[in-house]
Write an enzyme that holds these catalytic residues in place. Structure first.
Site, PDB file in Angstrom:
ATOM      1  N   CYS A 144       7.195  -1.651   0.787  1.00 58.02           N
ATOM      2  CA  CYS A 144       6.897  -0.424   0.042  1.00 58.02           C
ATOM      3  C   CYS A 144       8.114   0.225  -0.624  1.00 58.02           C
ATOM      4  CB  CYS A 144       6.231   0.584   0.967  1.00 58.02           C
ATOM      5  SG  CYS A 144       4.874  -0.117   1.941  1.00 58.02           S
ATOM      6  N   HIS A 180       5.474   5.836  -4.056  1.00 55.91           N
ATOM      7  CA  HIS A 180       4.696   4.660  -3.660  1.00 55.91           C
ATOM      8  C   HIS A 180       3.239   5.072  -3.506  1.00 55.91           C
ATOM      9  CE1 HIS A 180       2.993   1.457  -1.356  1.00 55.91           C
ATOM     10  NE2 HIS A 180       3.008   2.116  -0.215  1.00 55.91           N
ATOM     11  N   ASN A 202      -3.509  -0.022  -3.009  1.00 56.72           N
ATOM     12  CA  ASN A 202      -2.094  -0.002  -2.630  1.00 56.72           C
ATOM     13  C   ASN A 202      -1.521  -1.407  -2.821  1.00 56.72           C
ATOM     14  OD1 ASN A 202       0.340  -0.178  -1.188  1.00 56.72           O
ATOM     15  ND2 ASN A 202      -0.344   1.179   0.447  1.00 56.72           N
TER      16      ASN A 202
END
Length: 341
Positions: A118, A268, A298
């Site tokens: 991430c 993020h 995501n």
């Protein structure tokens, strides 16, 4: 004037196959959930999912080819290739070397993999900046690509609703300027959080075997094995609430600016609920903060550059803007930087 690194272009690519919220409900038989329930909690309508024969390497190559096809640069101009992924084709050789060959890059071009998840985009910008401003490269190609779907058990509701597959390619080039276009970076690590977002089996510590592939059901009714992705959602949420505001403030302190001085914020894209909570906690205006993972989910290391490109295409980010980028998650690892578009 000095030689400084600047983002020249971002392109992204999603595999064509998608998994909608309704697909999830039907495939997992979750009668108590609705499509809107999933959207309200995650901000996601659908995710792109690779086919069994598609890999993160394939997605990354497609993202780069879009850039080449747009005549932004040619393969011969690339001096260094950085490939961030947590789903490589092989343990060895490095996927970056294979990508280098498939893209037809010069033999005097460096290529390396790194596994960061991430926060990987922030780390990649830092590496590219170092290569350029040290005089070792003029054009660095940063590819971030993930296929978490390959690690997720199809009966695990906690992770299957959130993650999607995708890739982004960022071209960072050398320019002569008195300004820093990529700068004011902050990094952090807390390895004690590693067990909270992990694929336990499959590496050298715990090799794959029939035993580790045995499925079990957790207390929330999610089914997975040790070879699947595990995420402790509440702990990840608490980690983000503790780390992200402090990290943003560290960057602001470096440049002696306040929240109000930043033109736009791209974090993020973990999930809508978490991002909105962070935005309100830091008192960031809604029209200066990107939240939109509705069409992709995501995408881990690819989420920030995809979000930046989307925000630019939507007219939210404009040339000359100062944009704060923040990555956080698996590791635990985090990083933030201020860029000028």
């Amino acid at each position: 004037m000095k030689c400084t690194a600047r983002i020249r272009r971002i392109t992204y690519y999603f595999p064509p196959t998608t998994l909608s919220n309704n697909d999830l409900i039907e495939s997992m038989g979750i009668k108590k959930w609705s499509e809107d329930d999933i959207y309200q909690k995650t901000g996601i309508i659908k995710r792109h999912i690779v086919q069994p024969n598609e890999t993160a390497l394939d997605l990354g190559i497609q993202a780069v080819k879009k850039m080449f096809d747009d005549n932004i640069c040619s393969a011969s101009e690339i001096d260094f290739l950085l490939f961030c992924t947590q789903s490589p084709d092989y343990f060895l050789p490095a996927s970056a070397c294979i990508m280098h060959d498939k893209l037809g890059l010069n033999n005097n071009c460096g290529a390396l993999d790194y596994n960061q998840g991430c926060s990987g985009y922030i780390y990649g910008l830092s590496l590219a900046k170092g290569l350029i401003e040290s005089g070792n490269a003029k054009n660095v190609l940063l590819v971030t690509s993930e296929t978490y779907s390959k690690f997720i058990n199809k009966k695990d509701r906690s992770t299957r609703t959130i993650f999607g597959d995708g890739a982004a390619a960022t071209l960072i080039g050398a320019v002569e300027s008195d300004h820093d276009f990529i700068g004011s970076m902050v990094f952090g690590t807390n390895g004690k959080g590693a067990p909270n977002l992990i694929v336990t089996a499959g590496g050298m510590r715990l090799p794959l075997s029939d035993k580790v592939k045995t499925e079990f059901e957790d207390e929330d009714g999610n089914i997975r094995s040790q070879a699947n992705l595990y995420m402790n959602g509440p702990e990840i949420f608490n980690f983000a609430l503790q780390v992200v505001p402090k990290t943003v403030q560290e960057v602001l302190s470096k440049v002696k600016l306040g929240i109000e001085d930043i033109d736009y914020f791209v974090f993020h894209q973990a999930n809508k609920f978490m991002l909105e909570h962070l935005r309100k906690k830091m008192k960031i205006m809604k029209d200066k903060f990107w939240v939109d993972l509705s069409e992709c989910g995501n995408t881990v290391s690819a989420s920030i550059p995809i979000a930046v490109r989307m925000a630019m295409d939507a007219g939210k980010i404009k040339t000359g803007d100062y944009v704060m980028l923040v990555g956080f998650g698996v590791g635990y690892s985090w990083g933030a930087c201020l860029i000028k578009i």
